[in-house]
Motif scaffolding. Sequence first.
Motif, PDB file in Angstrom:
ATOM      1  N   GLY A  41     -88.344  81.164   7.926  1.00 55.40           N
ATOM      2  CA  GLY A  41     -88.832  79.962   8.980  1.00 55.40           C
ATOM      3  C   GLY A  41     -89.156  80.250  10.054  1.00 55.40           C
ATOM      4  N   ASP A  42     -88.611  81.134  10.919  1.00 59.46           N
ATOM      5  CA  ASP A  42     -89.106  81.332  12.224  1.00 59.46           C
ATOM      6  C   ASP A  42     -90.261  82.386  12.143  1.00 59.46           C
ATOM      7  OD1 ASP A  42     -86.649  80.461  13.347  1.00 59.46           O
ATOM      8  OD2 ASP A  42     -85.643  82.476  13.947  1.00 59.46           O
ATOM      9  N   ASN A  43     -90.648  82.795  11.047  1.00 55.71           N
ATOM     10  CA  ASN A  43     -91.823  83.545  10.967  1.00 55.71           C
ATOM     11  C   ASN A  43     -92.958  82.905  10.074  1.00 55.71           C
ATOM     12  OD1 ASN A  43     -91.661  86.274  12.349  1.00 55.71           O
ATOM     13  ND2 ASN A  43     -89.646  86.106  11.080  1.00 55.71           N
ATOM     14  N   GLY A  44     -93.030  81.593   9.875  1.00 55.07           N
ATOM     15  CA  GLY A  44     -93.816  80.843   9.374  1.00 55.07           C
ATOM     16  C   GLY A  44     -93.888  80.820   7.845  1.00 55.07           C
ATOM     17  N   GLY A  45     -92.946  81.364   7.157  1.00 61.86           N
ATOM     18  CA  GLY A  45     -92.777  81.116   5.624  1.00 61.86           C
ATOM     19  C   GLY A  45     -93.760  82.066   4.791  1.00 61.86           C
ATOM     20  N   GLY A  46     -94.583  81.762   3.973  1.00 60.19           N
ATOM     21  CA  GLY A  46     -95.513  82.273   3.290  1.00 60.19           C
ATOM     22  C   GLY A  46     -95.964  83.822   3.023  1.00 60.19           C
ATOM     23  N   ALA A  47     -96.665  84.037   4.296  1.00 62.10           N
ATOM     24  CA  ALA A  47     -97.175  85.463   4.572  1.00 62.10           C
ATOM     25  C   ALA A  47     -95.879  86.372   4.650  1.00 62.10           C
ATOM     26  CB  ALA A  47     -98.037  85.549   5.777  1.00 62.10           C
ATOM     27  N   PHE A  48     -95.039  85.805   5.503  1.00 61.81           N
ATOM     28  CA  PHE A  48     -93.827  86.649   5.576  1.00 61.81           C
ATOM     29  C   PHE A  48     -92.958  86.930   4.503  1.00 61.81           C
ATOM     30  CE2 PHE A  48     -89.484  86.614   5.596  1.00 61.81           C
ATOM     31  CZ  PHE A  48     -88.970  87.478   6.436  1.00 61.81           C
ATOM     32  N   ALA A 208     -91.383  72.664  -0.042  1.00 64.30           N
ATOM     33  CA  ALA A 208     -90.801  73.941   0.251  1.00 64.30           C
ATOM     34  C   ALA A 208     -91.451  75.033  -0.291  1.00 64.30           C
ATOM     35  CB  ALA A 208     -89.230  73.623  -0.027  1.00 64.30           C
ATOM     36  N   ALA A 209     -91.683  74.889  -1.747  1.00 63.46           N
ATOM     37  CA  ALA A 209     -92.402  76.081  -2.216  1.00 63.46           C
ATOM     38  C   ALA A 209     -93.599  76.508  -1.823  1.00 63.46           C
ATOM     39  CB  ALA A 209     -92.507  75.858  -3.872  1.00 63.46           C
ATOM     40  N   SER A 210     -94.456  75.456  -1.241  1.00 67.07           N
ATOM     41  CA  SER A 210     -95.679  75.971  -0.878  1.00 67.07           C
ATOM     42  C   SER A 210     -95.505  76.449   0.647  1.00 67.07           C
ATOM     43  CB  SER A 210     -96.827  74.664  -0.656  1.00 67.07           C
ATOM     44  OG  SER A 210     -96.640  73.971   0.417  1.00 67.07           O
ATOM     45  N   PHE A 211     -94.577  76.006   1.192  1.00 65.32           N
ATOM     46  CA  PHE A 211     -94.248  76.811   2.542  1.00 65.32           C
ATOM     47  C   PHE A 211     -93.997  78.159   2.128  1.00 65.32           C
ATOM     48  CE2 PHE A 211     -90.735  77.981   5.767  1.00 65.32           C
ATOM     49  CZ  PHE A 211     -91.793  77.980   6.858  1.00 65.32           C
ATOM     50  N   MET A 212     -93.034  78.426   1.295  1.00 65.15           N
ATOM     51  CA  MET A 212     -92.758  79.932   1.192  1.00 65.15           C
ATOM     52  C   MET A 212     -93.567  80.708   0.285  1.00 65.15           C
ATOM     53  SD  MET A 212     -88.691  79.047  -0.092  1.00 65.15           S
ATOM     54  CE  MET A 212     -88.567  80.919  -0.542  1.00 65.15           C
ATOM     55  N   PHE A 213     -94.506  80.040  -0.514  1.00 68.78           N
ATOM     56  CA  PHE A 213     -95.462  80.718  -1.258  1.00 68.78           C
ATOM     57  C   PHE A 213     -96.771  80.928  -0.751  1.00 68.78           C
ATOM     58  CE2 PHE A 213     -91.719  80.494  -4.077  1.00 68.78           C
ATOM     59  CZ  PHE A 213     -91.071  81.676  -3.658  1.00 68.78           C
ATOM     60  N   ARG A 214     -97.237  79.857   0.088  1.00 73.18           N
ATOM     61  CA  ARG A 214     -98.681  79.869   0.596  1.00 73.18           C
ATOM     62  C   ARG A 214     -98.949  81.262   1.604  1.00 73.18           C
ATOM     63  NH1 ARG A 214     -99.506  74.778   2.643  1.00 73.18           N
ATOM     64  NH2 ARG A 214     -99.507  75.930   4.437  1.00 73.18           N
ATOM     65  N   PHE A 215     -99.909  82.118   0.888  1.00 73.05           N
ATOM     66  CA  PHE A 215    -100.154  83.134   1.765  1.00 73.05           C
ATOM     67  C   PHE A 215    -101.059  82.772   3.115  1.00 73.05           C
ATOM     68  CE2 PHE A 215     -98.965  85.096  -2.417  1.00 73.05           C
ATOM     69  CZ  PHE A 215     -97.703  85.227  -2.027  1.00 73.05           C
ATOM     70  N   ASP A 216    -100.629  82.433   4.026  1.00 71.93           N
ATOM     71  CA  ASP A 216    -101.479  82.008   5.135  1.00 71.93           C
ATOM     72  C   ASP A 216    -101.689  82.978   6.197  1.00 71.93           C
ATOM     73  OD1 ASP A 216    -102.694  80.766   7.199  1.00 71.93           O
ATOM     74  OD2 ASP A 216    -101.617  79.003   7.128  1.00 71.93           O
ATOM     75  N   TRP A 217    -102.692  83.636   6.112  1.00 71.46           N
ATOM     76  CA  TRP A 217    -102.728  84.959   7.169  1.00 71.46           C
ATOM     77  C   TRP A 217    -102.703  84.517   8.459  1.00 71.46           C
ATOM     78  CZ3 TRP A 217    -100.595  89.083   5.273  1.00 71.46           C
ATOM     79  CH2 TRP A 217    -100.812  89.202   3.879  1.00 71.46           C
ATOM     80  N   GLU A 218    -103.273  83.368   8.852  1.00 67.46           N
ATOM     81  CA  GLU A 218    -103.361  82.939  10.082  1.00 67.46           C
ATOM     82  C   GLU A 218    -101.775  82.945  10.685  1.00 67.46           C
ATOM     83  OE1 GLU A 218    -106.193  80.332  11.186  1.00 67.46           O
ATOM     84  OE2 GLU A 218    -106.908  81.993  10.401  1.00 67.46           O
ATOM     85  N   ARG A 219    -100.658  82.389  10.089  1.00 62.68           N
ATOM     86  CA  ARG A 219     -99.433  82.632  10.477  1.00 62.68           C
ATOM     87  C   ARG A 219     -98.730  83.789  10.506  1.00 62.68           C
ATOM     88  NH1 ARG A 219     -96.674  77.912   7.058  1.00 62.68           N
ATOM     89  NH2 ARG A 219     -97.550  79.497   5.386  1.00 62.68           N
ATOM     90  N   MET A 220     -99.446  84.849  10.199  1.00 63.64           N
ATOM     91  CA  MET A 220     -98.898  86.201  10.138  1.00 63.64           C
ATOM     92  C   MET A 220     -99.049  87.145  11.399  1.00 63.64           C
ATOM     93  SD  MET A 220     -97.295  87.696   7.637  1.00 63.64           S
ATOM     94  CE  MET A 220     -96.339  89.066   7.881  1.00 63.64           C
ATOM     95  N   GLY A 221     -97.868  87.458  12.092  1.00 60.52           N
ATOM     96  CA  GLY A 221     -98.037  88.355  13.241  1.00 60.52           C
ATOM     97  C   GLY A 221     -97.258  89.438  12.933  1.00 60.52           C
ATOM     98  N   VAL A 222     -97.448  90.407  13.878  1.00 60.81           N
ATOM     99  CA  VAL A 222     -96.992  91.807  13.857  1.00 60.81           C
ATOM    100  C   VAL A 222     -95.492  91.805  13.634  1.00 60.81           C
ATOM    101  CG1 VAL A 222     -97.200  94.051  14.786  1.00 60.81           C
ATOM    102  CG2 VAL A 222     -98.152  92.272  15.880  1.00 60.81           C
ATOM    103  N   ASP A 223     -94.725  90.821  14.619  1.00 60.78           N
ATOM    104  CA  ASP A 223     -93.248  90.665  14.693  1.00 60.78           C
ATOM    105  C   ASP A 223     -92.893  90.220  13.213  1.00 60.78           C
ATOM    106  OD1 ASP A 223     -93.609  91.100  17.216  1.00 60.78           O
ATOM    107  OD2 ASP A 223     -93.283  88.814  17.855  1.00 60.78           O
TER     108      ASP A 223
END
Length: 457
Positions: A41-48, A208-223
């Motif tokens: 949740g803290d890291n934005g879901g899917g991409a994480f 919930a499923a789309s939050f978890m499985f949508r690979f949205d690289w925008e939300r993907m940080g190094v952390d």
Amino acid sequence: MALGGESSRHGMWSSRWMFILAAAGSAVGLGNIWRFPFIAGDNGGGAFILVYLLCIFLIGIPIMMAEVLMGREVRKSPINSLRKLVAISKASPAWVLIGWMGVAAGFFILSFYAVIAGWAMDYVLVTAQGTFVGVTSEGASAAFDSFLQSPLQLIFWQTLFMALTVWIVARGVSGGLELAIRVLMPLLFLLLLVMLGYALTTGSFGEAASFMFRFDWERMGVDAVLAAMGQAFFTLSLGMGAIMAYGAYVPNNASVPGTVTIIALLDTVVAIAAGLVIFSIVFANGLEPGQGPGLMFITLPLAFGQMPMGTLFGTVFFLLVSFAALTSAISLLEPAIAFLVEEYNAVRSRVAISLGVITWILGLGTVFSFNLWADVHLLGERTFFDLLDFVTNNLMLPLGGLLIGLFVGWVLPRKLLVEQLEMPALWLNLWLLLVRFVAPLGVLAVFVYTLYRAAMG
Ligand code: TRP
């Protein structure tokens, strides 16, 4: 080279399935039900979650196989297993540091693990009293916040949890524990299914499923990448010797790759199911997914407050979370205890109590992080608990895993690996590729990237 010693002085798992259950008992815990959803949740879901799954399969499973085979070859505590393996391979004794660092990581993790497990125990009682019937999301948040404000309450539950952990480890891992795991693990699965059924009725399951499985690289940080890797190690109990210690008690007729794959799959299924349940509740109630450590303690009471027989289900559910935490906690202590028993011929129960007291004292730091010391910030915006969690999960465990991969991949004689793993050559080489290159380079790349980003501000 003969396959392993005959048996371990600390006892043996009674069968291949018992090892699977025990290791799954170690792996499945707060990491799956509490930590995975809130970190995701803290890291934005899917991409994480994509990176997390990659880490489980490309790094976690190969490293878990490495730990099990190291333990099974020598059948001693991780530190002594490493000593023997270093001697067999005529390698530098410096490798034994992996074992020492693991013991330290185990202490640190258990110190905060016991505090959080204590929350779950408190929630057994509070849920049973019907406190959450018809509760609103504000009500559930407020109840949790006010609980955290009371150090004495937190210490009470932390103490109880530590006492239970010490009691079980003191009695040895086989007998009582094997039995408990046999009953509890299937029950936990069953209740997760019930919760999944409830999640489907919230109308937010799809979200919930789309939050978890949508690979949205925008939300993907190094952390997020570092967090995903840390979570993969934490959830599989890797990098500190827990699985190595359990590996020492594995019967010779069990297949290492087979058992490890089952354990990792069980663990992953539980984490994903817990995520789907919790995020369905989050979205159905207009909550934020990035709630930090309180996520599970706010969403689940909300759901139990609304569903039929919620008080019963809720009570049983928190009870099972507490048990899942207990079967994990003992594996955090086992490497250190087995070592002290071997080294000083010490009485297991005395060692368990002493180590338990030290861990308990360190745990007070975590208790105060949520109240008295909430405003004390260390190294960036971190409380004492945040710092401990960061250092162990994001640094010590991956570093331990990296070194284990290098040691097994590059130092141990190939003959030993072949005998322990009994895999077709193609699979063996694939595994070697993963432990020699992919796992160490993966961990290293994430470390370097993180440091680079930290240095650049
Ligand atoms: N894997 C457990 C969980 O997910 C926690 C745990 C048990 C652990 N033993 C460990 C984590 C050893 C790291 C190392 O809750």
